[in-house]
Write an enzyme that holds these catalytic residues in place. Structure first.
Site, short mmCIF file in Angstrom:
data_model
loop_
_atom_site.label_atom_id
_atom_site.label_comp_id
_atom_site.label_asym_id
_atom_site.label_seq_id
_atom_site.Cartn_x
_atom_site.Cartn_y
_atom_site.Cartn_z
N ILE A 37 0.83 -1.20 0.00
CA ILE A 37 0.00 0.00 0.00
C ILE A 37 0.86 1.25 0.00
O ILE A 37 0.55 2.25 -0.67
CB ILE A 37 -0.94 -0.02 1.22
N TYR A 194 -0.21 -8.74 15.60
CA TYR A 194 -0.20 -7.76 14.50
C TYR A 194 -1.36 -6.78 14.65
O TYR A 194 -1.18 -5.56 14.56
CB TYR A 194 -0.29 -8.47 13.15
N LYS A 198 -1.19 -2.60 15.22
CA LYS A 198 -1.86 -1.58 14.41
C LYS A 198 -2.86 -0.77 15.24
O LYS A 198 -3.02 0.43 15.02
CB LYS A 198 -2.56 -2.24 13.22
#
Length: 324
Positions: A37, A194, A198
């Site tokens: 991204i 993970y 975030k």
């Protein structure tokens, strides 16, 4: 590749991801701009006339991404800086290098936006640590960006109205932080760790804006997330990303619900460019938060917990190198 128009959209005009406002003379840093991204954020921002700096741990990958952008965006102003978010003590030198690059090569001493995008995602055990002894995903995705932002603040504050755009994840929506186990020493499950890393980033982005407002700063902080973004739905950008015909066919059914990484970049790009974006907002894809054009979302209920955000901030300060 989006084209850029000659003027910014008015508040009454719909945002067009294919016709971005011009940003000539501005400088944007994208961490992890060499892949995924982050690459598409950098490519799209490059089409506006801005100078885009790719922050990457790998000079070779950064060079490949720079070459790809230049081949697709005529006249693109792209530069690179070595940035290893897993090595907290190295970030001061990286920012010093960026300052020299901006002053000597561009004749500026400010940064108009940073997109905190880079990240590590592990799928399998065992638990890994950075050289500083932090769990790898938390240490890179959250702590690395936490320290980097502090180092960049003089450059950001020198711009007229800079923005810090933190790229979160839809995976964080179902997670909750364990403030007593931020390093996942007691409960390590890669996907959960993970998601929590975030989530920590998103808490940081919102708390940062509250602190900037309290300090009457010209800098604002915005949080974005890409929704569901798959490689199989992402157009090829060789050698950065190559999508085979088989992968395209296998991924086609998923396009009903999710999108490619080029579209996953749209919320962050809008958070950088749209003059109507405000600090403290959360931006994501329009359709169920998973796909579609970027729009502002209500702050997720658990992200609105300012006590958790303050405690995370204090813990992050304690885990950071002295002087941050």
């Amino acid at each position: 590749m989006p084209s850029a128009t000659s003027s910014a959209p008015s508040p009454s005009s719909p945002w067009d991801v294919q016709r971005l406002p011009r940003a000539d003379g501005r400088v944007f840093l994208v961490t992890g701009g060499n892949a995924g991204i982050g690459y598409f954020v950098a490519e799209q921002l490059s089409a506006t006339g801005a100078t885009v700096v790719l922050g990457s741990r790998s000079p070779a990958k950064a060079a490949a991404a720079e070459s790809s952008i230049r081949s697709r965006v005529p006249g693109a102003r792209v530069r690179t800086v070595r940035l290893d978010l897993a090595d907290l003590s190295s970030l001061g030198a990286s920012v010093d290098s960026l300052k020299v690059e901006l002053r000597v090569e561009l004749g500026v001493e400010c940064l108009d936006a940073v997109v905190l995008n880079a990240g590590v995602a592990l799928d399998d055990p065992p638990r890994e640590e950075t050289g500083d002894g932090h769990e790898l995903m938390f240490g890179t995705n959250h702590l690395g960006h936490f320290v980097l932002t502090q180092r960049l603040m003089p450059l950001l504050s020198a711009a007229p109205a800079a923005r810090v755009v933190t790229m979160g994840s839809f995976a964080a929506k179902s997670e909750r932080l364990d403030l007593d186990d931020l390093q996942s020493r007691q409960d390590y499950r890669p996907k959960r760790t993970y998601g929590r890393s975030k989530l920590a980033q998103m808490y940081f982005g919102l708390e940062l804006d509250r602190r900037l407002r309290a300090a009457d700063s010209t800098v604002s902080s915005v949080v974005a997330h890409p929704g569901g973004a798959l490689d199989s739905l992402t157009p090829s950008r060789p050698p950065v990303h190559v999508r085979t015909a088989g992968a395209r066919l296998r991924g086609a059914p998923a396009a009903v619900l999710v999108q490619g990484k080029h579209a996953g970049a749209w919320p962050a790009v809008r958070a950088v460019l749209d003059p109507d974006v405000r600090g403290g907002q959360l931006w994501g894809p329009r359709a169920f938060g998973l796909r579609g054009k970027p729009h502002p979302e209500p702050i997720w209920p658990h992200l609105a917990d300012t006590d958790v955000a303050k405690r995370l901030w204090a813990a992050s300060c304690a885990l950071s190198p002295s002087g941050v």
